[in-house]
Design a protein around this motif. Structure first.
Motif, PDB file in Angstrom:
ATOM      1  N   MET A 117       0.821  -1.208   0.000  1.00 49.66           N
ATOM      2  CA  MET A 117       0.000   0.000   0.000  1.00 49.66           C
ATOM      3  C   MET A 117       0.858   1.263   0.000  1.00 49.66           C
ATOM      4  SD  MET A 117      -3.212  -0.868   0.052  1.00 49.66           S
ATOM      5  CE  MET A 117      -4.361  -2.140   0.548  1.00 49.66           C
ATOM      6  N   ARG A 118       2.042   1.193   0.594  1.00 48.20           N
ATOM      7  CA  ARG A 118       2.906   2.365   0.683  1.00 48.20           C
ATOM      8  C   ARG A 118       3.600   2.644  -0.641  1.00 48.20           C
ATOM      9  NH1 ARG A 118       6.730   0.907   5.458  1.00 48.20           N
ATOM     10  NH2 ARG A 118       7.807   2.819   4.786  1.00 48.20           N
ATOM     11  N   ARG A 119       3.603   1.667  -1.543  1.00 52.18           N
ATOM     12  CA  ARG A 119       4.177   1.907  -2.862  1.00 52.18           C
ATOM     13  C   ARG A 119       3.208   2.731  -3.709  1.00 52.18           C
ATOM     14  NH1 ARG A 119       6.210  -4.119  -3.174  1.00 52.18           N
ATOM     15  NH2 ARG A 119       8.304  -3.865  -2.363  1.00 52.18           N
ATOM     16  N   GLN A 126      10.339   3.298   0.576  1.00 50.89           N
ATOM     17  CA  GLN A 126      11.126   4.516   0.792  1.00 50.89           C
ATOM     18  C   GLN A 126      12.612   4.238   0.562  1.00 50.89           C
ATOM     19  OE1 GLN A 126       9.601   5.566   4.768  1.00 50.89           O
ATOM     20  NE2 GLN A 126       8.511   7.273   3.803  1.00 50.89           N
ATOM     21  N   GLY A 127      12.870   3.333  -0.368  1.00 51.78           N
ATOM     22  CA  GLY A 127      14.244   3.035  -0.742  1.00 51.78           C
ATOM     23  C   GLY A 127      14.962   2.063   0.157  1.00 51.78           C
ATOM     24  N   GLU A 128      14.243   1.411   1.072  1.00 52.42           N
ATOM     25  CA  GLU A 128      14.885   0.477   1.985  1.00 52.42           C
ATOM     26  C   GLU A 128      15.475  -0.715   1.220  1.00 52.42           C
ATOM     27  OE1 GLU A 128      11.247   2.240   4.128  1.00 52.42           O
ATOM     28  OE2 GLU A 128      11.643   1.323   2.171  1.00 52.42           O
ATOM     29  N   ARG A 129      16.540  -1.279   1.767  1.00 53.38           N
ATOM     30  CA  ARG A 129      17.079  -2.527   1.229  1.00 53.38           C
ATOM     31  C   ARG A 129      16.109  -3.660   1.551  1.00 53.38           C
ATOM     32  NH1 ARG A 129      22.823  -2.626   0.739  1.00 53.38           N
ATOM     33  NH2 ARG A 129      22.666  -4.880   0.439  1.00 53.38           N
ATOM     34  N   TRP A 130      16.201  -4.741   0.781  1.00 48.69           N
ATOM     35  CA  TRP A 130      15.251  -5.863   0.868  1.00 48.69           C
ATOM     36  C   TRP A 130      16.017  -7.175   0.843  1.00 48.69           C
ATOM     37  CZ3 TRP A 130      14.873  -9.180  -3.470  1.00 48.69           C
ATOM     38  CH2 TRP A 130      13.800 -10.079  -3.488  1.00 48.69           C
ATOM     39  N   ALA A 131      15.607  -8.097   1.680  1.00 52.57           N
ATOM     40  CA  ALA A 131      16.207  -9.434   1.679  1.00 52.57           C
ATOM     41  C   ALA A 131      15.142 -10.462   2.049  1.00 52.57           C
ATOM     42  CB  ALA A 131      17.369  -9.523   2.660  1.00 52.57           C
ATOM     43  N   PRO A 132      14.739 -11.306   1.117  1.00 44.74           N
ATOM     44  CA  PRO A 132      13.790 -12.366   1.444  1.00 44.74           C
ATOM     45  C   PRO A 132      14.505 -13.592   2.017  1.00 44.74           C
ATOM     46  CG  PRO A 132      14.225 -12.371  -0.900  1.00 44.74           C
ATOM     47  CD  PRO A 132      15.062 -11.271  -0.315  1.00 44.74           C
ATOM     48  N   VAL A 133      13.802 -14.325   2.853  1.00 41.22           N
ATOM     49  CA  VAL A 133      14.286 -15.614   3.368  1.00 41.22           C
ATOM     50  C   VAL A 133      13.105 -16.570   3.268  1.00 41.22           C
ATOM     51  CG1 VAL A 133      15.462 -16.792   5.245  1.00 41.22           C
ATOM     52  CG2 VAL A 133      15.631 -14.305   5.068  1.00 41.22           C
ATOM     53  N   HIS A 134      13.265 -17.652   2.521  1.00 44.84           N
ATOM     54  CA  HIS A 134      12.096 -18.484   2.265  1.00 44.84           C
ATOM     55  C   HIS A 134      12.242 -19.892   2.846  1.00 44.84           C
ATOM     56  CE1 HIS A 134      14.622 -20.127  -0.969  1.00 44.84           C
ATOM     57  NE2 HIS A 134      13.892 -21.220  -0.794  1.00 44.84           N
ATOM     58  N   ALA A 135      11.109 -20.544   2.978  1.00 47.95           N
ATOM     59  CA  ALA A 135      11.059 -21.945   3.396  1.00 47.95           C
ATOM     60  C   ALA A 135      10.025 -22.674   2.555  1.00 47.95           C
ATOM     61  CB  ALA A 135      10.677 -22.051   4.876  1.00 47.95           C
ATOM     62  N   LEU A 136      10.323 -23.915   2.228  1.00 45.94           N
ATOM     63  CA  LEU A 136       9.362 -24.820   1.610  1.00 45.94           C
ATOM     64  C   LEU A 136       8.998 -25.864   2.655  1.00 45.94           C
ATOM     65  CD1 LEU A 136      11.245 -25.464  -1.774  1.00 45.94           C
ATOM     66  CD2 LEU A 136       9.599 -23.667  -1.275  1.00 45.94           C
ATOM     67  N   TYR A 184      13.084  -5.595   5.397  1.00 44.20           N
ATOM     68  CA  TYR A 184      13.379  -4.268   4.854  1.00 44.20           C
ATOM     69  C   TYR A 184      14.116  -3.470   5.925  1.00 44.20           C
ATOM     70  CZ  TYR A 184       9.734  -5.377   1.398  1.00 44.20           C
ATOM     71  OH  TYR A 184       8.977  -5.964   0.414  1.00 44.20           O
ATOM     72  N   TRP A 185      15.190  -2.791   5.519  1.00 42.85           N
ATOM     73  CA  TRP A 185      15.908  -1.959   6.466  1.00 42.85           C
ATOM     74  C   TRP A 185      16.523  -0.759   5.729  1.00 42.85           C
ATOM     75  CZ3 TRP A 185      17.992  -6.034   3.990  1.00 42.85           C
ATOM     76  CH2 TRP A 185      19.289  -5.927   3.487  1.00 42.85           C
ATOM     77  N   PRO A 186      16.681   0.374   6.425  1.00 43.95           N
ATOM     78  CA  PRO A 186      17.251   1.560   5.780  1.00 43.95           C
ATOM     79  C   PRO A 186      18.742   1.370   5.544  1.00 43.95           C
ATOM     80  CG  PRO A 186      16.895   1.959   8.117  1.00 43.95           C
ATOM     81  CD  PRO A 186      16.309   0.614   7.827  1.00 43.95           C
ATOM     82  N   ASP A 187      19.172   1.580   4.294  1.00 38.82           N
ATOM     83  CA  ASP A 187      20.584   1.374   3.979  1.00 38.82           C
ATOM     84  C   ASP A 187      20.867   1.932   2.588  1.00 38.82           C
ATOM     85  OD1 ASP A 187      23.204   0.595   4.264  1.00 38.82           O
ATOM     86  OD2 ASP A 187      22.773  -1.538   4.556  1.00 38.82           O
ATOM     87  N   ILE A 189      11.631   6.936  -4.958  1.00 33.37           N
ATOM     88  CA  ILE A 189      11.558   6.378  -3.604  1.00 33.37           C
ATOM     89  C   ILE A 189      12.679   6.877  -2.706  1.00 33.37           C
ATOM     90  CG2 ILE A 189      10.347   4.307  -4.385  1.00 33.37           C
ATOM     91  CD1 ILE A 189      12.964   2.772  -4.218  1.00 33.37           C
ATOM     92  N   GLY A 190      13.765   7.371  -3.304  1.00 38.93           N
ATOM     93  CA  GLY A 190      14.873   7.882  -2.518  1.00 38.93           C
ATOM     94  C   GLY A 190      15.783   6.785  -2.003  1.00 38.93           C
ATOM     95  N   CYS A 191      16.822   7.203  -1.295  1.00 42.01           N
ATOM     96  CA  CYS A 191      17.793   6.271  -0.713  1.00 42.01           C
ATOM     97  C   CYS A 191      18.078   6.703   0.717  1.00 42.01           C
ATOM     98  CB  CYS A 191      19.085   6.265  -1.534  1.00 42.01           C
ATOM     99  SG  CYS A 191      20.378   5.193  -0.863  1.00 42.01           S
ATOM    100  N   PRO A 192      17.914   5.813   1.700  1.00 40.48           N
ATOM    101  CA  PRO A 192      18.102   6.194   3.104  1.00 40.48           C
ATOM    102  C   PRO A 192      19.548   6.503   3.473  1.00 40.48           C
ATOM    103  CG  PRO A 192      16.809   4.165   2.890  1.00 40.48           C
ATOM    104  CD  PRO A 192      17.417   4.436   1.549  1.00 40.48           C
TER     105      PRO A 192
END
Length: 518
Positions: A270-272, A365-375, A425-428, A446-449
């Motif tokens: 929604m924030r996008r 807002q330009g935050e970095r993203w890292a998914p971690v998945h499980a099956l 998601y974290w600012p970086d 979106i900018g960069c933190p």
């Protein structure tokens, strides 16, 4: 081995390869970086356009003690192609981008490893066929070869499985410069139409993360394109209701794709920027589903989903209007007891823009993203999800301190498997990969933190905690790379067999060192 020796090999290769060998410092920085991390410095990047050319180069490099690593579209976030040791050379397979054969009579397609899933889909669309599984959401950049090495899911996965389920055979360059063929084509005068010709050597190289060799060609099954499609969406007050719905749909084989969001990920979406501002997305929906579908999407967008509920979005395909109508009716009846039906704006958008995910690797807002998945099997999905929520609750103070937030994507693969993927998601600051891959206008919007080293370190710890929690609940993983556990707790006899095969194909251990090592 000295750097002088390694550089001498590069100089010798460069005389024949010319511009197909990259040594520019800024380019090497880009190629040494994936979505999440940066590896050891690279000596060079090779961009082969011929299998024999690549095989000859690999032989010279490994004889000189240089590590060799294959890279597809670069969409790894587990260190799949980042160098774990030096000296190392990366093989960018992007120039191996030819579709060799589309055989409609025998229902297979032969592609080079650097073909993107989007390019393959476009070529097959023109022929009225498709591969049963036809790529990840990042398929505009992700390659077929990368999908085979890392394992990939999404488009077609709910009904047809993962990337490995559609493979008939491979061509692989090994560390000693051999060119190895698997499947029926390994026999003289035999077409690549059948995988199970004796022991399944093809399977050895699927999901190996480039440990055993560099894939240069892949043979995939073809099926006719389904002529009819429809969409459904629901929302659920609890995770239990969502998982029950995923399970009943999977066991009855009704959906082609399933995508679900927990409330936190819905809030991220929604924030996008709203769908109504995305002209390309709307245009594609109108082309695929007509003007009315496009207008509904423009008016309602994502706002149709309650931000406090779990939501599920599916596509249903068939070869006739009656078949799709039957699938829709059955799905409505089976899921109706668990959730509330809502306007299917999201699956329409996803189907019309199947490979539009590359900008999603940064937050709103330009935050970095890292998914971690499980099956996991359906029977373990709820308990694992609850364990993850307990972990996040314990770490909430740390997350708040560093501006970290998490939203979870959920899906299904075939009849047996649920996918649970928390996204951190974290600012970086944005690394070289983000700067090259994410659209420049999107990054500007979106900018960069800016650099936040403490938040980065906290996200790294949280990423490991999530993976460990998943493993404790019996999870399997794709895209193992250098992050997920593979060796820990594994059957010793199976590991001994893998190690023996590795020693046969790569006696010096120079083919992507570090993958499958945990």
């Amino acid at each position: 081995m000295s750097n002088d020796t390694a550089n001498a090999v590069i100089d010798r290769l460069q005389s024949g390869w010319g511009d197909s060998i990259v040594t520019d410092a800024s380019e090497l920085e880009y190629f040494s970086t994936d979505v999440y991390s940066q590896g050891k410095p690279l000596l060079a990047v090779l961009r082969p356009n011929d299998t024999q050319q690549l095989a000859d180069a690999v032989k010279q490099l490994t004889e000189a003690g240089v590590a060799v690593i294959a890279r597809g579209g670069g969409m790894s976030y587990t260190g799949g192609y980042t160098a774990a040791q030096s000296p190392a050379v990366l093989v960018d397979t992007g120039a191996l981008d030819k579709i060799i054969e589309i055989n409609l009579e025998d229902a297979y397609v032969v592609v080079e490893a650097g073909v993107t899933w989007r390019a393959l889909k476009e070529a097959l669309d023109a022929k009225g066929v498709r591969t049963p599984y036809f790529g990840p959401m990042s398929g505009s950049h992700a390659t077929v070869g990368g999908g085979m090495s890392q394992g990939a899911i999404f488009h077609g996965s709910a009904r047809y499985g993962c990337s490995a389920d559609v493979v008939l055979g491979l061509q692989v360059v090994t560390a000693n410069g051999d060119i190895l063929t698997t499947g029926s084509a390994a026999a003289a005068n035999t077409a690549p139409f059948f995988r199970w010709y004796g022991p399944d050597l093809t399977g050895l190289f699927l999901g190996d993360c480039g440990l055993l060799g560099i894939k240069t060609r892949i043979v995939l099954k073809l099926i006719p394109r389904h002529a009819h499609i429809d969409y459904l969406s629901w929302q659920f007050p609890t995770a239990e209701g969502l998982f029950a719905a995923l399970g009943v749909l999977a066991r009855n084989g009704l959906a082609s794709e399933t995508a679900a969001f927990d409330p936190a990920l819905t809030r991220v979406r929604m924030r996008r920027a709203g769908l109504s501002s995305d002209v390309k997305a709307l245009t594609n929906v109108i082309k695929k589903g007509g003007l009315i579908s496009g207008l509904k999407l423009a008016v309602k967008g994502r706002d149709i989903v309650d931000q406090e509920q779990f939501s599920l979005h599916i596509t249903l395909e068939g070869d006739s209007t009656a078949e799709v109508a039957d699938r829709v009716a059955r799905a409505r009846k089976l899921v109706g007891e668990f959730g509330e039906s809502v306007e299917p704006s999201i699956p329409k958008m996803m189907a019309a823009n199947p490979f539009a995910a590359w900008n999603s690797m940064l937050g709103p807002q330009g935050e970095r993203w890292a998914p971690v998945h499980a099956l996991v099997p359906h029977s373990r999905a709820t308990s694992m999800f609850k364990a993850l929520q307990e972990l996040f609750a314990r770490e909430q103070e740390t997350m708040d301190k560093h501006g970290i937030f998490i939203g979870t994507l959920l899906s299904s693969v075939g009849a047996q498997t649920v996918v649970i993927e928390p996204c951190i998601y974290w600012p970086d600051s944005h690394n070289a990969f983000h700067q090259r891959t994410v659209d420049a206008d999107h990054r500007e919007r979106i900018g960069c933190p800016g650099e936040h080293l403490e938040a980065r370190a906290a996200a790294d710890v949280l990423k490991r905690q999530i993976a460990d929690t998943m493993r404790a609940h019996g999870a399997a993983n794709l895209q193992l790379g250098k992050f997920y556990d593979y060796r820990a707790g594994r059957d010793p006899a199976g590991l001994a067999l893998l190690d023996a095969i590795k020693a046969q194909l790569d006696p010096k251990g120079l083919m992507n060192p570090g993958v499958l090592s945990r």
